[in-house]
Scaffold this motif. Structure first.
Motif, PDB file in Angstrom:
ATOM      1  N   ARG A   1      41.114 -51.762 -34.041  1.00  0.00           N
ATOM      2  CA  ARG A   1      41.345 -52.498 -35.424  1.00  0.00           C
ATOM      3  C   ARG A   1      41.794 -52.579 -36.682  1.00  0.00           C
ATOM      4  NH1 ARG A   1      35.843 -56.346 -35.206  1.00  0.00           N
ATOM      5  NH2 ARG A   1      35.214 -53.638 -35.493  1.00  0.00           N
TER       6      ARG A   1
ATOM      7  N   GLU B   1      45.935 -55.265 -37.920  1.00  0.00           N
ATOM      8  CA  GLU B   1      47.066 -56.855 -37.298  1.00  0.00           C
ATOM      9  C   GLU B   1      47.447 -57.395 -38.609  1.00  0.00           C
ATOM     10  OE1 GLU B   1      44.069 -60.818 -37.052  1.00  0.00           O
ATOM     11  OE2 GLU B   1      44.527 -59.380 -34.957  1.00  0.00           O
ATOM     12  N   SER B   2      46.297 -57.617 -40.030  1.00  0.00           N
ATOM     13  CA  SER B   2      47.065 -58.603 -41.205  1.00  0.00           C
ATOM     14  C   SER B   2      47.368 -56.852 -42.100  1.00  0.00           C
ATOM     15  CB  SER B   2      46.083 -59.200 -41.251  1.00  0.00           C
ATOM     16  OG  SER B   2      44.747 -58.720 -42.353  1.00  0.00           O
TER      17      SER B   2
END
Length: 185
Positions: free
Chosen positions: A17, A79-80
């Motif tokens: 992540r 992811e961001s």
């Protein structure tokens, strides 16, 4: 992000992540904000930092990376690209050794990011940097940090007093290399 392809440092670390990147000039604004926040940085060794101190810390951290090949990473959500905080392997000023440190924004707590980043840093320290021993220091009453350290398998190896608090020293020892396979003659 500016849309250009990001060139990753050879010291960047990816987890399921997160992306850990060695701190650099582009992280200054995030580091000033994080290190100036009492809830995020108040329990760190030197406590909250002024903008000038955070700038000096960044310069020191970049120099440390250049000499040691490990240091402080900015922790980003993969992811961001959101900046979550820092994780580091750095020399303790009291001579106790190379220490794991981490500080993430309070709103990110309870999601396992600190564990994931800290695990990646310890693995990097042992495997890539060849560190035989990594310590971490936590106040006895800082149950959240102690929980992260214990979940990673660090073991309590000592204690000392600081500013009226009992500080616990945890350690991670590099796993022994597997025995060399012997060929049949």
């Amino acid at each position: 992000m500016d849309g250009l392809a990001r060139v990753e440092s050879p010291h960047a670390v990816r987890t399921p992540r997160l992306v850990l990147r060695p701190v650099g000039p582009g992280h200054l604004a995030d580091l000033v904000a994080l290190k100036g926040d009492e809830a995020a940085f108040g329990l760190m060794l030197h406590g909250t930092r002024s903008p000038a101190q955070a700038r000096q810390d960044l310069e020191d951290d970049m120099a440390f990376w250049a000499v040691r090949g490990y240091g402080t990473w900015a922790v980003h959500l993969a992811e961001s690209e959101a900046f979550l905080g820092i994780v580091a392997l750095s020399e303790r000023p009291d001579g106790r050794g190379v220490a794991l440190r981490f500080a993430l924004w309070p709103h990110t707590r309870g999601k396992g990011y600190a564990r994931e980043a800290a695990r990646a840093a310890v693995e990097f320290g042992h495997r890539q940097a060849g560190l035989p021993r990594i310590i971490a220091v936590a106040r006895e009453d800082n149950r959240a940090s102690r929980g992260v350290l214990e979940d990673l398998g660090l073991r309590c190896a000592g204690e000392f007093p600081r500013d009226g608090h009992r500080m616990l020293v945890y350690e991670s020892l590099r796993p022994p290399a597997p025995p060399a396979q012997q060929g049949e003659g």
